[in-house]
Write an enzyme that holds these catalytic residues in place. Structure first.
Site, PDB file in Angstrom:
ATOM      1  N   GLY A 181     -48.921  22.867   7.910  1.00 38.83           N
ATOM      2  CA  GLY A 181     -50.157  23.634   8.098  1.00 38.83           C
ATOM      3  C   GLY A 181     -50.831  24.023   6.793  1.00 38.83           C
ATOM      4  N   LYS A 199     -62.270  27.272  -5.030  1.00 39.36           N
ATOM      5  CA  LYS A 199     -61.501  28.478  -5.379  1.00 39.36           C
ATOM      6  C   LYS A 199     -61.747  28.907  -6.830  1.00 39.36           C
ATOM      7  CE  LYS A 199     -57.958  27.553  -1.904  1.00 39.36           C
ATOM      8  NZ  LYS A 199     -56.706  26.811  -1.658  1.00 39.36           N
ATOM      9  N   GLY A 296     -50.618  28.426   4.112  1.00 36.21           N
ATOM     10  CA  GLY A 296     -49.688  28.675   5.214  1.00 36.21           C
ATOM     11  C   GLY A 296     -50.128  29.869   6.027  1.00 36.21           C
TER      12      GLY A 296
HETATM   13  N1  HSE Z   1     -55.607  23.530   1.997  1.00 34.39           N
HETATM   14  C1  HSE Z   1     -55.421  24.715   1.235  1.00 34.39           C
HETATM   15  C2  HSE Z   1     -54.279  24.488   0.243  1.00 34.39           C
HETATM   16  C3  HSE Z   1     -55.132  25.862   2.150  1.00 34.39           C
HETATM   17  O1  HSE Z   1     -53.534  23.514   0.422  1.00 34.39           O
HETATM   18  O2  HSE Z   1     -54.134  25.248  -0.698  1.00 34.39           O
HETATM   19  C4  HSE Z   1     -55.167  27.208   1.497  1.00 34.39           C
HETATM   20  O3  HSE Z   1     -56.427  27.511   0.997  1.00 34.39           O
END
Ligand code: HSE
Length: 414
Positions: A181, A199, A296
């Site tokens: 997930g 980010k 997660g």
């Molecule tokens: N897909 C993102 C990751 C989920 O793997 O960091 C969390 O932002």
């Protein structure tokens, strides 16, 4: 305080689970009980412990005066954007883990929240459970932040760790991240660095107090990284990570996402699996580092619920996470200087080495183990601008003893 959750996927269901399981300690911290009153989702969840709370009608949430906080865990910038505007317009605080929405429409949504005297909070949008946004915005508020460097994507860090440690191939490792997930619904957002780019743009906007538009940030993912590249990195007592970096340079911001070779002495070198870490440099505090699970269900939901508690404790206040609309504030990536690792496919080793030595300045040749690999040579360069490097690489690529460039990876030293 009553809240509603819109989007009952991995994070939304995690929010409800934490509020149910940790009700007592959350009530203690929030100084009041937090109750999930409604959950909006177009799907049916008849077996869920929350089954009595579901609605398919958003009006039941936006028009309910008893609901003061909306948790948006739909993701994406379609329905999530419309519902966030509806909720803020209805004077409800909104808490989200949706980095795509914050990175794309953050300035407008923050303004809309302020105009309605509510907050738009998004701690969970970066670093999963790591409390980095609150730390940048409040705990480090006394500092002029000069730089932020991080591993900000759990999926790619998990893949690179599995490739390095377990020798797993790329697709196999990606499937593992999807099963757990971690991955986005479109995993190319992870693999091509787009998620990490959103980010670092959010963190940079907060750190430098002006919007950093993710579409201006140079972004490269890990899809070209092979197990052989990792072997070369190991031979250099280094590792390969997807590094997101931003620096304040005068009135402008330098930002970039790319795979990078980092020495095993680098603070981010031992950040493995789904873990994320962020190094922040401030003029008063010096260097600080934040570490935790970056993706997660429960780590991300933990950050969402933290924001809900924050709203409960600070009723009546509305917080803005950055002030200025940034415009044309990103430095061109071509001007930035880095060392590089270059792998070249060759026709003739002796002649190719001569070409490299003639074209490049201060190079060091590297082998992936005891011996060179047949048909290729590899070397590291001195610190050069991207513009300078691409000129030299073009010249090398056009040389007779060279078949082509296999890969170029930046070497990140700070
Ligand atoms: N897909 C993102 C990751 C989920 O793997 O960091 C969390 O932002």
């Amino acid at each position: 305080m009553n809240i509603a959750i819109i989007g009952y996927g991995i994070v939304g269901s995690g929010v409800s689970e934490i509020i149910r399981e940790n009700a007592q300690c959350i009530e203690h911290k929030a100084c009041e009980q937090i109750t999930v009153k409604k959950i909006l989702d177009i799907r049916d969840f008849t077996d869920s412990p929350d089954s009595s709370l579901f609605t398919k009608n958003p009006e039941e949430i936006f028009c309910d005066p008893e609901i003061s906080v909306v948790v948006e865990t739909i993701g994406g910038i379609g329905v999530a954007y419309e519902y966030t505007k509806r909720a803020l317009g209805a004077k409800k605080h909104v808490v989200t883990s949706n980095k795509e929405l914050v990175a794309t429409h953050g300035p407008e949504l923050i303004e809309l929240a302020a105009a309605n005297q509510v907050s738009y909070l998004f701690e969970a949008s970066v670093g999963g459970g790591i409390p980095i946004i609150h730390s940048l915005n409040q705990c480090l508020a006394a500092n002029r932040i000069s730089g932020v460097t991080g591993i900000l994507n759990g999926t790619t860090n998990y893949i690179l760790t599995q490739m390095q440690r377990e020798g797993r191939d790329f697709n196999d490792a990606l499937e593992g991240a999807q099963r757990k997930g971690y991955a986005e619904s479109n995993p190319s957002d992870d693999i091509e660095g787009i998620d990490a780019c959103r980010k670092i743009s959010i963190l940079s906007s907060i750190a430098y107090n002006e919007f950093v538009d993710c579409t201006d940030v140079y972004t490269e993912g890990i899809s070209k990284i092979s197990p052989v590249d990792i072997q070369y990195a190991e031979a250099m007592h280094s590792t390969i990570k997807l590094i997101a970096i931003s620096k304040r340079e005068g009135n402008r911001v330098f930002a970039r996402v790319s795979p990078a070779i980092i020495s095993m002495n680098h603070p981010l070198a031992n950040v493995n699996d789904v873990f994320n870490a962020i190094v922040v440099k401030g003029d008063a505090v010096g260097e600080t580092m934040f570490y935790g699970k970056g993706a997660g269900k429960l780590p991300t939901a933990s950050a969402v619920v933290g924001d809900v508690v924050d709203i409960a404790k600070n009723k009546g206040s509305c917080r803005s996470l950055w002030d200025r609309k940034g415009y044309n504030n990103i430095l061109p990536v071509g001007d930035s200087k880095t060392r590089y690792f270059v792998r070249v496919s060759i026709r003739n080793s002796v002649e190719a080495v001569k070409c490299v030595e003639r074209i490049f300045d201060s190079i060091e040749f590297v082998k992936p183990g005891a011996n060179e690999l047949a048909g290729e040579i590899a070397f590291t360069t001195s610190k050069q601008s991207e513009q300078q490097l691409s000129g030299w690489v073009k010249e090398l690529n056009e040389s007779a003893p060279v078949k082509g460039i296999i890969n170029i990876i930046r070497i990140e030293e700070e």
